[in-house]
Design an enzyme around this catalytic site. Structure first.
Site, PDB file in Angstrom:
ATOM      1  N   HIS A  25       0.817  -1.209   0.000  1.00  0.00           N
ATOM      2  CA  HIS A  25       0.000   0.000   0.000  1.00  0.00           C
ATOM      3  C   HIS A  25       0.864   1.278   0.000  1.00  0.00           C
ATOM      4  CE1 HIS A  25      -3.518  -2.489   0.764  1.00  0.00           C
ATOM      5  NE2 HIS A  25      -2.882  -3.058   1.758  1.00  0.00           N
TER       6      HIS A  25
HETATM    7  O1  RIB Z   1      -4.702   0.618   4.404  1.00  0.00           O
HETATM    8  C1  RIB Z   1      -3.315   0.501   4.326  1.00  0.00           C
HETATM    9  C2  RIB Z   1      -2.643   1.520   5.182  1.00  0.00           C
HETATM   10  O2  RIB Z   1      -2.911   1.245   6.548  1.00  0.00           O
HETATM   11  C3  RIB Z   1      -1.111   1.484   5.063  1.00  0.00           C
HETATM   12  O3  RIB Z   1      -0.615   2.775   5.294  1.00  0.00           O
HETATM   13  C4  RIB Z   1      -0.701   0.575   6.175  1.00  0.00           C
HETATM   14  O4  RIB Z   1       0.625   0.849   6.659  1.00  0.00           O
HETATM   15  C5  RIB Z   1      -1.703   0.946   7.226  1.00  0.00           C
HETATM   16  O5  RIB Z   1      -1.238   2.118   7.873  1.00  0.00           O
END
Ligand code: RIB
Ligand code: CA
Length: 304
Positions: free
Chosen positions: A233
């Site tokens: 992500h």
């Molecule tokens: O949804 C994904 C996000 O949430 C990313 O930033 C992961 O590190 C968590 O913080």
């Protein structure tokens, strides 16, 4: 010329990969790291950030940020990243110190003194960013744009409708999307596709020290799996800065739900412009997955 950036983060295993890319991508000049509560407590995200910088022997100012969301109690994601927030690798002890100012003030101080506009990248809950906008609006003239990992035009990953970073602090996110800042939103629409393949993951232990460390962390990361692929992500936010051509953006009006009993943290992304509201974000809706995977392999190979 390298792009000056500030990274606000809640490490977090996918944050660790993003921090590596922010440090070793030749296009970027990381000037400040700030931490926020999110995946785990801010004490743990800060400890993790310092450990990563020590691992890479990088001298970079680090400022600790908000311990809780603006209004709500913290709900964490230890179930994804482990209790430490970076389960799986034992980092060596160090004596690194933090800046003696909170994150939003440290960001303000960089922006006020920067010789050219600075890009702010936020890959955790947006609490520090909201505090910056609220308390130091006079520095925003020198903020080139805000690039976030957060939100979704579709389903969520923390609740059925809400992505984690937005869901943890919806009030902060609403403040950010209403601020008028130029925003690039890398949400789940692209980050769920941005996977490191099992075949690539298997090469990490023999790649370099960073590969060995990331492989150990990834083995404990629960957004996907080592056998099916891991969702990177946060790495997408850095990928957009280094390889914007990998992504397809669309200007959209985005509103953050803060009142819904079941839907708080939802990012309502008006892709078709049905509401007639002016666009307030460039939303990433498409990604060249193989292009992302090639870039990720290149940038991780540049690390020591
Ligand atoms: O949804 C994904 C996000 O949430 C990313 O930033 C992961 O590190 C968590 O913080
Ligand atoms: Ca994160």
């Amino acid at each position: 010329m390298r792009l000056p950036i500030i990274l606000d983060t809640d490490p977090g295993i996918d944050d660790a990969a993003a921090i590596a890319a922010a440090l070793f991508a030749p296009e970027l000049d990381l000037q400040l790291l700030t931490t926020v509560a999110g995946n785990v407590s801010v004490e743990k995200t800060t400890r993790n950030a310092l450990q990563l910088l020590h691992f890479w022997n990088v001298d970079l100012p680090v400022a600790q940020g908000a311990a809780t969301p603006l209004l709500r109690p913290l709900r964490d994601a230890a179930y994804v990243h482990g209790e430490s927030g970076m389960e799986g690798y034992t980092f060596v002890e160090h004596q690194r110190q933090l800046l003696e100012k909170p994150a939003f003030q440290a960001i303000r101080d960089v922006l006020i003194h920067a010789p050219e506009p600075v890009t702010l990248v936020a890959i955790g809950p947006l609490t520090n960013i909201a505090l910056l906008i609220t308390h130091y609006p006079e520095c925003l003239f020198n903020l080139r744009r805000l690039v976030i990992m957060g939100g979704s035009a579709g389903r969520g990953n923390f609740t059925p409708n809400a992505e984690f970073n937005i869901a943890i602090d919806p009030e902060a996110a609403a403040k950010v999307f209403q601020s008028g800042l130029e925003i690039v939103m890398c949400g789940l629409d692209v980050t769920n596709q941005a996977v490191l393949t099992p075949e690539y993951l298997a090469t990490l232990p023999t790649l370099n020290q960073t590969g060995r460390m990331l492989h150990a962390l990834f083995s404990h990361y629960r957004s996907g799996s080592m056998s099916s692929g891991l969702r990177m992500h946060d790495l997408c936010a850095i990928a957009w800065l280094a390889r914007p051509e990998i992504f397809t953006l669309k200007p959209c009006f985005v509103a953050v739900e803060t009142q819904g009993e079941w839907t708080s943290g939802t990012t309502m992304v008006d892709i078709e412009g049905k509401l007639g509201q002016p666009a307030n974000a460039q939303v990433a809706l498409g990604i060249d997955v193989e292009g992302f995977q090639r870039w990720a392999a290149e940038v991780i190979a540049r690390a020591p």
